[in-house]
Structures are given as structure tokens and as C-alpha cells.
Design a protein around this motif. Structure first.
Motif, mmCIF file in Angstrom:
data_model
loop_
_atom_site.group_PDB
_atom_site.id
_atom_site.type_symbol
_atom_site.label_atom_id
_atom_site.label_comp_id
_atom_site.label_asym_id
_atom_site.label_seq_id
_atom_site.Cartn_x
_atom_site.Cartn_y
_atom_site.Cartn_z
ATOM 1 N N GLY A 188 4.359 6.519 5.651
ATOM 2 C CA GLY A 188 5.626 7.173 5.431
ATOM 3 C C GLY A 188 5.296 8.669 5.998
ATOM 4 N N PRO A 189 6.450 9.594 5.833
ATOM 5 C CA PRO A 189 6.422 10.964 6.341
ATOM 6 C C PRO A 189 5.446 11.663 5.835
ATOM 7 C CG PRO A 189 8.462 10.357 5.154
ATOM 8 C CD PRO A 189 7.810 9.159 5.360
ATOM 9 N N VAL A 195 0.733 -1.075 0.024
ATOM 10 C CA VAL A 195 0.043 0.189 -0.008
ATOM 11 C C VAL A 195 0.895 1.161 0.105
ATOM 12 C CG1 VAL A 195 -1.832 1.346 1.040
ATOM 13 C CG2 VAL A 195 -1.831 -1.072 1.147
ATOM 14 N N THR A 196 0.701 1.971 -0.903
ATOM 15 C CA THR A 196 1.415 3.248 -1.168
ATOM 16 C C THR A 196 0.672 4.599 -0.958
ATOM 17 O OG1 THR A 196 3.029 2.091 -2.566
ATOM 18 C CG2 THR A 196 2.949 4.674 -2.652
ATOM 19 N N TYR A 197 1.100 5.591 -0.286
ATOM 20 C CA TYR A 197 0.211 6.744 -0.217
ATOM 21 C C TYR A 197 0.495 7.519 -1.607
ATOM 22 C CZ TYR A 197 -1.141 11.397 1.658
ATOM 23 O OH TYR A 197 -1.739 12.690 1.739
ATOM 24 N N ASP A 250 0.616 15.261 5.863
ATOM 25 C CA ASP A 250 -0.881 15.526 5.287
ATOM 26 C C ASP A 250 -1.888 15.320 6.396
ATOM 27 O OD1 ASP A 250 0.567 16.439 3.102
ATOM 28 O OD2 ASP A 250 -0.010 14.789 2.012
ATOM 29 N N LEU A 251 -1.575 13.948 7.053
ATOM 30 C CA LEU A 251 -2.686 13.704 8.262
ATOM 31 C C LEU A 251 -2.751 14.682 9.114
ATOM 32 C CD1 LEU A 251 -4.900 11.771 9.217
ATOM 33 C CD2 LEU A 251 -2.936 10.595 10.249
ATOM 34 N N SER A 252 -1.374 14.999 9.646
ATOM 35 C CA SER A 252 -1.510 16.016 10.898
ATOM 36 C C SER A 252 -2.199 17.455 10.426
ATOM 37 C CB SER A 252 0.088 16.350 11.212
ATOM 38 O OG SER A 252 0.744 15.163 11.516
ATOM 39 N N ALA A 308 0.491 13.737 14.003
ATOM 40 C CA ALA A 308 0.633 12.152 13.911
ATOM 41 C C ALA A 308 2.265 11.986 13.589
ATOM 42 C CB ALA A 308 -0.138 11.727 12.961
ATOM 43 N N GLY A 309 2.766 11.040 14.547
ATOM 44 C CA GLY A 309 3.931 10.567 14.222
ATOM 45 C C GLY A 309 4.261 9.904 13.107
#
Length: 211
Positions: A191-192, A89-91, A197-199, A168-169
């Protein structure tokens, strides 16, 4: 006057032997020696016993060679891989939400690929935060063939901002996978870039507490 005397035997004439011929002398056998017929029978039995022992020895050797011969291994039956071994699974990035979507909602895209083996079915997609829920397009369950990939749009709605982290870490999503080998739940750390983007999405979604 001439007289006739006894006739003398001529040359080569022999007188009859008045005494019968004596039988040839027989040397007596030693005490304890079996008679010739018994000796021949014993010798035949010894030869038969030796032949039988030879046959038994040959059969034993053949059996030993057969038992210790190199065994041909049966070809191993190829089993399909576990689904988590062949799925990645790739973001991909953020995805715009339609106008009119309820507040505290954001979306992003991931690419799910299956390298090999039988088709893999995604039966569930989830995330670890209790105060948030998500849906996916396509909706689970959906199947992906080996050697192919599909884009999944994940939409997340935050119900309680106090239960989700502001920063989010190492965020991840949980995906339940199934193929003909097994059912597995696999956590994918995206990944970072996804963490950033989530944070930011959580900060924007929770910046306005109005429903």
C-alpha cells in the motif's frame, strides 16, 4: 284238442338285434391339419414362448430403469485451500533498528494472518531490489496456525544505493508460502503508506555514502 302256439313277446320285450352297431361317423380332418395331440403340443409351446418373451421384456425394463435411475453423488472430498488464498500481509509501520546497526539499514513491521485451512509455513521472505537484502524476525521458516496472526519485523540493508529506486512506486515483498495443498510464491503490495515510508528510508539510508 287244444294246441300251444308260438309264444308272443310280452310288453316291453324286444327282439335281439342280430346286426352289430355301426361306429359313429368320424368327420375326416382337412388336409394339412395336424392331429389333436400335435395341436395341443404346439399351443403349449406358443404359450411357453410368450411367457418367456414376457419375462425377458420385464427383465429388460427393470435393467433400463436401474441404469437410468438418479445417481447419488458421492460427497466431494474437501481439499484444503491454496496458501495464497488464506494468507494476508498488512503493513504496520516502521520499526526502530538497534543502536550500532550498520549504515544503510532500516526496518519495518508487517502482520501476517492465516484465515482458515491447515497451518501455513513461510519458507522465504524477499524483496525485488538487487542492491538490497533483508532478514526477518522470526527467521524463515516459521509456521502460523489458521485463525491467528503474527508480527514480522523485516530489516532491510542497502548494499548499493545506485540499484534501488529513489522513489518506490508500488513496492512489494515476495513471500513463499507452504501448506498441505501446495507451495506458492506470493507478492504482497503493502500500500501507499509502505511506499512512502520505504522511499523515505531509502533516501535517508543512501544520503550518506560512507560505509
Amino acid at each position: 284238442m287244444s294246441g300251444i302256439g308260438p309264444i308272443e313277446p310280452g310288453e316291453g320285450t324286444h327282439a335281439w338285434d342280430t346286426h352289430p352297431a355301426e361306429p359313429p361317423a368320424v368327420t375326416p380332418a382337412a388336409p394339412g391339419t395336424p392331429p389333436p395331440r400335435l395341436r395341443r403340443l404346439l399351443a403349449d409351446r406358443r404359450r411357453a414362448a410368450l411367457a418367456a418373451l414376457l419375462v425377458v421384456g420385464l427383465l429388460t425394463l427393470c435393467a433400463l430403469l436401474y441404469a437410468t435411475r438418479p445417481q447419488e453423488r458421492e460427497p466431494a472430498v474437501s481439499r484444503p485451500p491454496f496458501p495464497a488464498q488464506v494468507v494476508d500481509v498488512t503493513y504496520l509501520g516502521e520499526h526502530s533498528v538497534p543502536p550500532g546497526t550498520r549504515p544503510h539499514t532500516f526496518a519495518f513491521e508487517v502482520l501476517l494472518s492465516v484465515d482458515s485451512g491447515p497451518p501455513v509455513t513461510v519458507t522465504r521472505v524477499s524483496q525485488p531490489y538487487a542492491g538490497a537484502s533483508l532478514t526477518s524476525v522470526p527467521r524463515a521458516p516459521f509456521r502460523t496456525e489458521a485463525g491467528s496472526a503474527r508480527t514480522i519485523v523485516i530489516t532491510m540493508h542497502v548494499a548499493e544505493c545506485g540499484t534501488v529506486p529513489e522513489n518506490a512506486g508500488l513496492p512489494f515483498i515476495d513471500v513463499t508460502l507452504r501448506n498441505t495443498r501446495a507451495i506458492q510464491q506470493q507478492s504482497f503490495i503493502l500500500g501507499p503508506r509502505y511506499a512512502h515510508d520505504l522511499s523515505r528510508a531509502l533516501e535517508v539510508a543512501c544520503s550518506n555514502e560512507s560505509p
